[in-house]
Design a protein around this motif. Structure first.
Motif, PDB file in Angstrom:
ATOM      1  N   UNK A  41       0.828  -1.201   0.000  1.00  0.00           N
ATOM      2  CA  UNK A  41       0.000   0.000   0.000  1.00  0.00           C
ATOM      3  C   UNK A  41       0.870   1.262   0.000  1.00  0.00           C
ATOM      4  N   UNK A  42       1.887   1.266   0.845  1.00  0.00           N
ATOM      5  CA  UNK A  42       2.782   2.424   0.920  1.00  0.00           C
ATOM      6  C   UNK A  42       3.524   2.647  -0.390  1.00  0.00           C
ATOM      7  N   UNK A  43       3.947   1.557  -0.999  1.00  0.00           N
ATOM      8  CA  UNK A  43       4.658   1.660  -2.278  1.00  0.00           C
ATOM      9  C   UNK A  43       3.730   2.143  -3.386  1.00  0.00           C
ATOM     10  N   UNK A  44       2.481   1.678  -3.355  1.00  0.00           N
ATOM     11  CA  UNK A  44       1.506   2.080  -4.375  1.00  0.00           C
ATOM     12  C   UNK A  44       1.223   3.580  -4.303  1.00  0.00           C
ATOM     13  N   UNK A  75      -8.548  -5.106  -2.144  1.00  0.00           N
ATOM     14  CA  UNK A  75      -9.348  -3.934  -2.519  1.00  0.00           C
ATOM     15  C   UNK A  75      -8.685  -2.623  -2.094  1.00  0.00           C
ATOM     16  N   UNK A  76      -8.046  -2.624  -0.918  1.00  0.00           N
ATOM     17  CA  UNK A  76      -7.375  -1.401  -0.446  1.00  0.00           C
ATOM     18  C   UNK A  76      -6.282  -0.967  -1.418  1.00  0.00           C
ATOM     19  N   UNK A  81      -4.503   2.401  -6.197  1.00  0.00           N
ATOM     20  CA  UNK A  81      -4.064   2.327  -7.594  1.00  0.00           C
ATOM     21  C   UNK A  81      -4.978   3.148  -8.496  1.00  0.00           C
ATOM     22  N   UNK A  82      -6.283   3.022  -8.272  1.00  0.00           N
ATOM     23  CA  UNK A  82      -7.250   3.773  -9.080  1.00  0.00           C
ATOM     24  C   UNK A  82      -7.055   5.281  -8.918  1.00  0.00           C
ATOM     25  N   UNK A  83      -6.786   5.708  -7.695  1.00  0.00           N
ATOM     26  CA  UNK A  83      -6.545   7.134  -7.440  1.00  0.00           C
ATOM     27  C   UNK A  83      -5.250   7.609  -8.087  1.00  0.00           C
ATOM     28  N   UNK A 114     -17.364  -1.688  -5.175  1.00  0.00           N
ATOM     29  CA  UNK A 114     -17.886  -0.411  -5.658  1.00  0.00           C
ATOM     30  C   UNK A 114     -16.957   0.771  -5.444  1.00  0.00           C
ATOM     31  N   UNK A 115     -16.239   0.797  -4.317  1.00  0.00           N
ATOM     32  CA  UNK A 115     -15.331   1.918  -4.039  1.00  0.00           C
ATOM     33  C   UNK A 115     -14.221   1.979  -5.078  1.00  0.00           C
TER      34      UNK A 115
END
Length: 605
Positions: A41-44, A75-76, A81-83, A114-115
């Motif tokens: 997550x931090x790397x993303x 999902x997190x 990634x989407x952002x 959905x998020x």
């Protein structure tokens, strides 16, 4: 030689920097594959750093395809990634190559969560803003086509949000296709897709030309109002408003009014609730034709008499707004009797909603009608068993006073205020306290002294700290309204009694009262009575009271003459600076320094 040596050193430094960047990128990419979700997550979140170090060419050729493989991650991770993909436009060379980011975003738009889909759609919208018409036709139109015709409903749901942002920049041929795809989404077999399309219908209609709105969008909306799912139908309420504002009056009456009528009589309480909540907007959308207004007001009366309490409550909140829209005649003829029934409604929330708007109806009906029909309901609500209802009536004091006058106000309203001021729920007492300054303006000094002055002091003795604080602030607000002489004879003796009380809580309230009264009375003769109280409290045996007073003196000094500060406040603070309690010493010195700093600044300026 020296120059050559410097150039060599510069090249070496640049090479080391590039090597360090590559090493950083390698570490971050390696972390993207780490088993620990938090590490990934931090790397993303550092995709911008990775892409910036790689450069546009390698980002397009290596990083974007690599990121496309992450669609099966947690999902997190996919949300981040989407952002992040929406922020990489500059890292791929700007608008010229921004379309490459659409590839992984298209996949993310079809994810089950959905998020993730919502974030992916937001990023797509960001990218679309920098794309040219040619790029939209070459990349976005096919993307929407694939999503809208996808096998899984998730992709079709996401596609519904994208039509509006590209439609105006497409060729006529592609616009025809986009409208066709959107209409198919409105007729999709899956309720979630129809619901999503219905939610976007009004926005999409705003970018479509008038002819096609009438020919395609309005009929599609009419079908959605008859959908088997109430979750779809309730979303057509807002669409009616949005689409009606796009149509000519004659088309609005022919096409939109029947839809509004159908929604108002819907079998689902959720749909009727939405109609009640948006009724004013629907009424405006229906136009100013008297016949239409009469029909709509009849439907509104039905909502006021609905079997579901939630709908009656929503409609009751809109009574005053609807009355202003339909005028005095229809208000008198149609609304007053249902309002009388609502004042006796079995649901306390309905009565509370009515109580907050009932006197606003006064401006929409003749005074004799108001006194005959609304005043009795107003008085009944003032005696309601539920404190929230009574409080809502008091909250509209300005409107109440213009209708019933001071004499009747004192007879009917003040007993209710007395009850609320002693209510068991402290939040009710606190809310009541907030209306005291307004009552002071309306009642005048004599009536206020007789009916409410004692209660203002009693609040300073309340068991709840928040109320004692608010009560002290209330004294300040009342002091702004009445003369210094009145304050001196009514408030000061009571504050002195508190300052001499055996209860520490009461003496602390006296500190608050002295502080706030000084803000208003600091440059009046009343200050001569407040200063001795401050000195008395500065010698209190409870340290908390002493340091609270010390803190207050920094504020009080702003509102009194310099002579008072010099002769009274500073000597007091100097004495407190030698107090045996370290907290008292700290706050006394802080207040002393603050006052001196302000005086120094004033002299300098």
């Amino acid at each position: 030689m020296e120059v050559e040596s410097g150039d060599s050193q510069e090249v070496t430094t640049q090479g080391e920097a590039e090597k360090n960047d590559e090493l950083l990128v390698a570490v971050l990419i390696d972390e993207l594959q780490n088993d620990d979700v938090q590490v990934r997550l931090n790397s993303m979140r550092k995709l911008n750093t990775i892409a910036g170090a790689l450069g546009p060419e390698r980002t397009i050729r290596e990083l974007v395809p690599y990121l496309s493989e992450f669609v099966d991650d947690e999902d997190d991770i996919l949300v981040v990634l989407s952002e992040q993909l929406g922020e990489l436009q500059g890292c791929v060379g700007g608008s010229e190559n921004a379309h490459v980011l659409l590839v992984p975003l298209e996949t993310l738009s079809g994810i089950e969560e959905g998020v993730v889909r919502d974030k992916a759609v937001e990023s797509i919208k960001k990218i679309v803003t920098v794309l040219s018409s040619e790029q939209l036709e070459a990349h976005m139109a096919p993307l929407i086509r694939r999503l809208a015709t996808g096998k899984w409903f998730t992709s079709r749901v996401s596609s519904s949000s994208l039509f509006e942002i590209v439609y105006a920049k497409l060729s006529p041929k592609l616009q025809d296709e986009m409208r066709e795809l959107f209409i198919k989404l409105c007729e999709d077999d899956t309720p979630m897709v129809r619901r999503a399309a219905c939610q976007q219908l009004g926005k999409f209609a705003s970018v479509v030309d008038y002819k096609n709105v009438m020919a395609e969008i309005v009929p599609s909306m009419a079908k959605l109002t008859k959908d088997a799912q109430d979750s779809v139908r309730l979303r057509t309420v807002e669409n009616c408003v949005m689409v009606a504002n796009l149509l000519k009056p004659e088309d609005r009456e022919a096409k939109i009014l029947p839809i509004i009528y159908a929604l108002c009589k819907d079998k689902s309480w959720r749909v009727r609730y939405m109609v009640a909540d948006k009724f004013c907007s629907l009424t405006e959308a229906a136009g100013e034709d008297k016949k239409n207004r009469t029909e709509l007001i009849n439907i509104f009366v039905q909502l006021l008499q609905d079997g579901e309490a939630e709908i009656r409550t929503a409609a009751a909140q809109k009574v005053a707004e609807v009355a202003k829209l339909v005028g005095e005649k229809l208000t008198t003829e149609k609304l007053l009797k249902p309002v009388e029934a609502l004042a006796k409604d079995e649901c306390q929330f309905t009565r509370a909603a009515l109580a907050s708007v009932i006197m606003s109806l006064a401006s929409c009906a003749p005074k004799d009608v108001v006194l005959e029909h609304l005043l009795p309901q107003f008085l009944q609500l003032l005696k309601d068993e539920n404190p929230e209802v009574r409080l809502n009536v008091i909250s509209k004091l300005e409107e109440v006073n213009t209708v019933i006058g001071v004499e009747l106000l004192s007879q009917s309203l003040l007993p209710a205020v007395d009850d609320l001021a002693k209510d068991k729920k402290w939040r009710i007492r606190l809310a009541t306290l907030q209306y005291i300054p307004l009552l002071a303006r309306k009642l005048g000094p004599e009536l206020f002294e007789k009916r409410l002055c004692k209660q203002c002091i009693d609040w300073l003795r309340d068991s709840v700290w928040s109320i004692r604080i608010a009560a002290a602030e209330n004294l300040r607000e009342v002091a702004k309204i009445f003369e210094a002489k009145w304050i001196s004879s009514n408030f000061i003796p009571e504050v002195k009694t508190l300052a001499e009380s055996k209860k520490p809580g009461h003496r602390m309230s006296a500190v608050y009262a002295v502080n706030h009264l000084t803000e208003t009375m600091g440059k009046t003769p009343v200050i001569k009575e407040l200063v001795p109280l401050a000195h008395l409290l500065s010698e209190d045996k409870v340290a908390n009271i002493r340091f609270t007073l010390a803190r207050s003196m920094a504020n009080m000094a702003k509102h009194v003459d310099k002579s008072v500060v010099k002769d009274e406040f500073l000597p007091c603070l100097e004495r407190l600076s030698n107090d045996p309690d370290k907290d008292v010493v700290y706050f006394a010195k802080e207040a002393y320094d603050t006052i001196n700093a302000v005086e120094t600044e004033q002299k300098t300026s």
